[in-house]
Design an enzyme around this catalytic site. Structure first.
Site, PDB file in Angstrom:
ATOM      1  N   ASN A   1     -76.068 100.063  74.242  1.00  0.00           N
ATOM      2  CA  ASN A   1     -77.136  99.262  73.625  1.00  0.00           C
ATOM      3  C   ASN A   1     -78.386  99.246  74.478  1.00  0.00           C
ATOM      4  OD1 ASN A   1     -78.136  96.372  74.572  1.00  0.00           O
ATOM      5  ND2 ASN A   1     -76.069  96.661  75.397  1.00  0.00           N
TER       6      ASN A   1
ATOM      7  N   MET B   1     -81.056  96.694  73.470  1.00  0.00           N
ATOM      8  CA  MET B   1     -81.677  95.702  72.589  1.00  0.00           C
ATOM      9  C   MET B   1     -83.067  95.330  73.105  1.00  0.00           C
ATOM     10  SD  MET B   1     -79.364  95.277  70.329  1.00  0.00           S
ATOM     11  CE  MET B   1     -80.065  93.908  69.454  1.00  0.00           C
ATOM     12  N   GLY B   2     -83.210  95.244  74.427  1.00  0.00           N
ATOM     13  CA  GLY B   2     -84.506  94.884  75.009  1.00  0.00           C
ATOM     14  C   GLY B   2     -84.743  93.387  75.078  1.00  0.00           C
TER      15      GLY B   2
ATOM     16  N   ASN C   1     -79.405  86.188  83.980  1.00  0.00           N
ATOM     17  CA  ASN C   1     -79.326  87.619  83.686  1.00  0.00           C
ATOM     18  C   ASN C   1     -80.229  88.340  84.684  1.00  0.00           C
ATOM     19  OD1 ASN C   1     -79.548  90.221  82.759  1.00  0.00           O
ATOM     20  ND2 ASN C   1     -79.586  89.668  80.585  1.00  0.00           N
TER      21      ASN C   1
ATOM     22  N   CYS D   1     -79.610  93.148  83.208  1.00  0.00           N
ATOM     23  CA  CYS D   1     -79.843  94.032  82.058  1.00  0.00           C
ATOM     24  C   CYS D   1     -80.427  95.349  82.586  1.00  0.00           C
ATOM     25  CB  CYS D   1     -80.811  93.370  81.076  1.00  0.00           C
ATOM     26  SG  CYS D   1     -81.288  94.472  79.731  1.00  0.00           S
TER      27      CYS D   1
ATOM     28  N   ILE E   1     -69.097  92.408  85.381  1.00  0.00           N
ATOM     29  CA  ILE E   1     -70.386  93.050  85.536  1.00  0.00           C
ATOM     30  C   ILE E   1     -71.157  93.065  84.209  1.00  0.00           C
ATOM     31  CG2 ILE E   1     -69.767  94.623  87.428  1.00  0.00           C
ATOM     32  CD1 ILE E   1     -69.119  96.768  85.280  1.00  0.00           C
TER      33      ILE E   1
ATOM     34  N   GLY F   1     -66.454  93.095  81.360  1.00  0.00           N
ATOM     35  CA  GLY F   1     -66.641  94.548  81.253  1.00  0.00           C
ATOM     36  C   GLY F   1     -65.405  95.220  80.693  1.00  0.00           C
TER      37      GLY F   1
HETATM   38  C1  SIN Z   1     -80.400  93.429  75.799  1.00  0.00           C
HETATM   39  O1  SIN Z   1     -80.778  92.476  75.123  1.00  0.00           O
HETATM   40  O2  SIN Z   1     -81.111  94.401  75.983  1.00  0.00           O
HETATM   41  C2  SIN Z   1     -79.042  93.403  76.443  1.00  0.00           C
HETATM   42  C3  SIN Z   1     -78.972  92.382  77.486  1.00  0.00           C
HETATM   43  C4  SIN Z   1     -78.318  92.816  78.743  1.00  0.00           C
HETATM   44  O3  SIN Z   1     -77.933  93.982  78.895  1.00  0.00           O
HETATM   45  O4  SIN Z   1     -78.222  91.987  79.646  1.00  0.00           O
END
Ligand code: SIN
Length: 295
Positions: A72, A74-75, A124, A127, A187, A239
């Site tokens: 993913n 997603m950003g 977080n 990411c 992780i 994970g």
């Molecule tokens: C995302 O929203 O890009 C994923 C979040 C993450 O990897 O911590």
């Protein structure tokens, strides 16, 4: 298979109904979906990451389903402060707010919006594909320590989610500990990419993304094992966990609880399934297996 005694547990200052939490990013964008996962047996839930400003995220495709995993990018899409209203249906439940910022001040600003509305925070700092956020700062021990301190000094349980995309994850874990973290989550996803041979282009709109699911489980076990030897605060394993035996293995590596993400996509009832296999009244006290794989 090893089975453990059921019961509520307190990990990193947060009281949980059992050892299994919903990981950030999966069904964590609305109060209704968080409430549903608690009804479906999660011992606690972590929200989608919330940041200092509303964010649309990366342009698509944002998710690719692989054999044994998900990729993913997603950003970090999120409504920022407006997320507060989503917390109504889960008030007083074991909800951890996943938060992000680009600086210690931004982390503290976001955390203040949610003080006393959640059971704790998960920072977080991991990411792998968000410019200026997540692993962009979570690979630097000094910045991890400063961001952690900015939130931990607000007086709520503060968990820090680490990236595996570093040479030495223990240096980052120790920085979080110095900053006052009450637990480490290990992780987040592994930085990865796929290319469509038909289109001759990267599969994801952002090109790079984060890999999750069973294929990263051995990486997560290794990280938890290393952190257990280096840090004193509890570790929450995350994970690729998909079975009760995976939970036991994570505990043997050193995890006091676990988070489950990608496996929920495959089976919404996974928490009840794992609980049936993991717990028995005459099982081993969980404390006896946590870290038992260390000589
Ligand atoms: C995302 O929203 O890009 C994923 C979040 C993450 O990897 O911590």
């Amino acid at each position: 298979m090893v089975v453990i005694r059921p019961g509520p547990v307190t990990v990193g200052g947060v009281a949980l109904d059992n050892h299994l939490l919903l990981a950030a990013g999966v069904l964590g964008t609305t109060g209704a979906s968080l409430a549903r996962m608690l009804q479906l047996g999660a011992g606690g839930v972590v929200t989608k990451s919330i940041g200092p400003e509303p964010k649309d995220g990366h342009h698509g495709p944002c998710v690719a389903v692989l054999d044994d995993g998900l990729l993913n990018a997603m950003g970090l899409p999120n409504p920022s402060k407006d997320f507060i209203e989503e917390l109504e249906p889960v008030a007083k439940k074991p909800v951890i707010a996943s938060i992000f910022g680009g600086t210690p001040a931004e982390f503290a600003r976001v955390a203040r919006w949610f003080l006393d509305r959640v059971s704790g925070f998960e920072l977080n700092l991991s990411c792998p594909h968000a410019e200026g956020y997540g692993a962009a700062i979570g690979t630097d021990p000094a910045r991890v320590e400063a961001c952690t301190r900015a939130v931990s000094t607000l007086g709520m349980p503060t968990w820090v989610k680490l990236t595996p995309n570093v040479t030495d994850i223990t240096a980052i874990g120790k920085a979080a500990e110095r900053g006052g973290a009450s637990a480490i989550v290990a992780i987040n996803t592994v930085k990865a990419m796929r290319i469509s041979t038909g289109l001759q282009r990267p599969v994801l709109g952002n090109r790079y993304g984060g890999l999750s699911g069973s294929m990263i489980f051995p990486v997560a076990v290794r990280c938890v094992y290393e952190l257990y030897e280096a840090c004193k605060i509890p570790i929450i394993g995350c994970g690729g966990i998909a079975t009760a035996d995976n939970v036991v293995e994570m505990m043997m590596a050193g995890a006091s609880a676990v988070e489950i993400g990608s496996a929920v996509r495959d089976d919404i009832t996974i928490f009840e399934t794992i609980k049936k296999d993991l717990y028995a009244k005459k099982g081993i006290p969980p404390e006896e297996i946590i870290g038992c794989a260390h000589a």
